[in-house]
Scaffold this motif. Structure first.
Motif, PDB file in Angstrom:
ATOM      1  N   ARG A 109      -9.498-115.095  36.134  1.00 28.03           N
ATOM      2  CA  ARG A 109     -10.352-115.685  35.111  1.00 28.03           C
ATOM      3  C   ARG A 109     -11.800-115.279  35.367  1.00 28.03           C
ATOM      4  O   ARG A 109     -12.272-115.308  36.500  1.00 28.03           O
ATOM      5  N   GLU A 110     -12.513-114.928  34.311  1.00 27.39           N
ATOM      6  CA  GLU A 110     -13.869-114.418  34.481  1.00 27.39           C
ATOM      7  C   GLU A 110     -14.956-115.384  34.039  1.00 27.39           C
ATOM      8  O   GLU A 110     -16.075-115.343  34.574  1.00 27.39           O
ATOM      9  N   LYS A 111     -14.657-116.248  33.102  1.00 24.64           N
ATOM     10  CA  LYS A 111     -15.691-117.130  32.566  1.00 24.64           C
ATOM     11  C   LYS A 111     -15.421-118.580  32.930  1.00 24.64           C
ATOM     12  O   LYS A 111     -14.454-119.172  32.457  1.00 24.64           O
ATOM     13  N   ALA A 112     -16.268-119.120  33.767  1.00 24.90           N
ATOM     14  CA  ALA A 112     -16.204-120.524  34.157  1.00 24.90           C
ATOM     15  C   ALA A 112     -17.494-120.844  34.899  1.00 24.90           C
ATOM     16  O   ALA A 112     -18.304-119.958  35.197  1.00 24.90           O
ATOM     17  N   TYR A 113     -17.686-122.120  35.210  1.00 22.82           N
ATOM     18  CA  TYR A 113     -18.926-122.547  35.846  1.00 22.82           C
ATOM     19  C   TYR A 113     -18.893-122.275  37.350  1.00 22.82           C
ATOM     20  O   TYR A 113     -17.853-122.402  37.997  1.00 22.82           O
ATOM     21  N   ASN A 115     -20.793-120.219  41.089  1.00 19.81           N
ATOM     22  CA  ASN A 115     -21.027-118.902  41.685  1.00 19.81           C
ATOM     23  C   ASN A 115     -19.754-118.076  41.816  1.00 19.81           C
ATOM     24  O   ASN A 115     -19.797-116.847  41.728  1.00 19.81           O
ATOM     25  N   TYR A 117     -17.502-117.560  39.812  1.00 18.09           N
ATOM     26  CA  TYR A 117     -17.203-116.825  38.578  1.00 18.09           C
ATOM     27  C   TYR A 117     -18.348-115.933  38.103  1.00 18.09           C
ATOM     28  O   TYR A 117     -18.283-115.370  37.013  1.00 18.09           O
ATOM     29  N   LEU A 118     -19.393-115.796  38.916  1.00 25.02           N
ATOM     30  CA  LEU A 118     -20.491-114.898  38.560  1.00 25.02           C
ATOM     31  C   LEU A 118     -19.995-113.466  38.751  1.00 25.02           C
ATOM     32  O   LEU A 118     -19.884-112.971  39.877  1.00 25.02           O
ATOM     33  N   GLN A 119     -19.677-112.802  37.649  1.00 23.55           N
ATOM     34  CA  GLN A 119     -19.002-111.506  37.710  1.00 23.55           C
ATOM     35  C   GLN A 119     -19.944-110.356  38.042  1.00 23.55           C
ATOM     36  O   GLN A 119     -21.077-110.328  37.548  1.00 23.55           O
ATOM     37  N   ASN A 121     -16.993-110.963  40.883  1.00 23.88           N
ATOM     38  CA  ASN A 121     -16.715-111.601  42.167  1.00 23.88           C
ATOM     39  C   ASN A 121     -15.818-110.660  42.972  1.00 23.88           C
ATOM     40  O   ASN A 121     -15.613-109.511  42.573  1.00 23.88           O
ATOM     41  N   LYS A 165     -27.097-109.213  38.504  1.00 21.81           N
ATOM     42  CA  LYS A 165     -27.573-110.502  38.008  1.00 21.81           C
ATOM     43  C   LYS A 165     -28.630-111.130  38.936  1.00 21.81           C
ATOM     44  O   LYS A 165     -29.200-112.163  38.601  1.00 21.81           O
TER      45      LYS A 165
END
Length: 247
Positions: A109-113, A115, A117-119, A121, A165
Motif C-alpha cells: 500500500r502506498e497511500k496512508a498516514y 512516515n 508510507y512516505l514513498q 519506503n 521529499k
C-alpha cells in the motif's frame, strides 16, 4: 650493506601496512558527529540478528530484556537498536522475516498516514550469505534466500540521492535512527543525539558513501552501544536489531 637496506625496507613496509590497518580500524570510530552516534558492523564477520519474541512468545521490547535473555545463553549484547515501525500490539508494520521465517508480510500500500508510507519506503534485509541489502519496496522481489528482513519508511538515500521529499532547513525535527550500506559492504547504523530533520539525517548516510539507506523510526528510538557509553535500555518496541558475541 645490501642486507641492511633490505632489512630497513622490510621494516618500513611493515610499518606502513600496520599504520594503514590501524587507520582502517580506527575509521569505524570516526563516523560519529556531534549530532549523530554511529556504529559500523561487518555482517560477514560479526553476528547481526533480528529479534521480536523470545522462545516463550514474549516480546523483547527493549535492549534491557534482550540483554538479559542473551546473558542466559552465555552471549553478550554489543549493540542494539529498534529495527522498524510497529503496530499498537508491537507487531511489525510491514515485512518482517526472522531466521528465514516470514512473520509479517510485505506492505505494498502506498497511500496512508505516517512516515512508513512516505514513498518510496523500503526494505532492509540480510540474505543467507550474510550480505546486507537496502532497497525500495518496489524493488524488493522475493523472500527466498532472506535470513532477516524489516520494512520501514521512508528511504533516506536511494541510489546515491537523498529522498526527493526532504527539504533542507526543514523545521520538522525528531530523534531519528536508520541504517545504510557502506561502499565496503558493511552496515552503518546511526541515531541522532538530538532532534534532527530528515534532510540532515539522510545527508549523514550519503556523506559516508551509502548508496541506499533506510529510516527505521523516530522520537522513540533508542541505541544500546556501551563501547561509546550509550546504554539506552528502555523502550517498548517491536523489532530489535542486535549485534552479539558469544562469551
Amino acid at each position: 650493506m645490501i642486507l641492511k637496506k633490505l632489512f630497513f625496507s622490510s621494516r618500513l613496509i611493515l610499518l606502513v601496512f600496520f599504520l594503514s590497518f590501524c587507520a582502517k580500524e580506527e575509521s569505524k570510530e570516526q563516523r560519529d558527529t556531534p549530532r549523530i552516534v554511529a556504529f559500523e558492523v561487518n555482517p560477514k564477520k560479526e553476528q547481526v540478528d533480528f529479534y521480536w519474541k523470545n522462545a516463550q512468545g514474549q516480546i523483547y521490547g527493549n535492549a534491557k530484556n534482550l540483554k538479559t535473555q542473551l546473558q542466559k545463553e552465555n552471549k553478550k549484547l554489543v549493540f542494539a537498536m529498534n529495527g522498524g515501525m510497529y503496530k499498537k500490539d508491537q507487531s511489525p508494520l510491514g515485512l518482517y522475516i526472522e531466521n528465514e521465517k516470514i512473520v509479517s508480510s510485505l506492505v505494498t500500500r502506498e497511500k496512508a498516514y505516517g512516515n512508513f508510507y512516505l514513498q518510496p519506503n523500503g526494505v532492509f534485509y540480510i540474505n543467507k550469505e550474510n550480505n546486507p541489502v537496502i532497497c525500495t519496496t518496489k524493488a524488493f522481489k522475493s523472500t527466498k534466500n532472506v535470513k532477516y528482513a524489516t520494512q520501514s519508511g521512508p528511504m533516506l538515500v536511494i541510489d546515491g540521492k537523498l529522498h526527493n521529499k526532504f527539504t533542507k532547513g526543514s523545521k520538522s525535527v525528531h530523534i531519528r535512527n536508520g541504517v545504510g550500506v557502506l561502499p565496503n559492504g558493511n552496515l552503518l547504523f546511526a541515531m541522532s543525539k538530538e532532534r534532527i530533520n530528515f534532510y540532515d539525517f539522510a545527508s549523514f548516510f550519503k556523506e559516508n558513501g551509502c548508496k541506499n539507506a533506510l529510516y527505521l523510526d523516530g522520537f522513540v528510538s533508542r541505541t544500546y552501544l556501551p563501547s561509546k557509553n550509550y546504554k539506552q535500555e528502555d523502550g517498548n518496541f517491536g523489532v530489535m536489531i542486535g549485534v552479539v558475541k558469544t562469551n
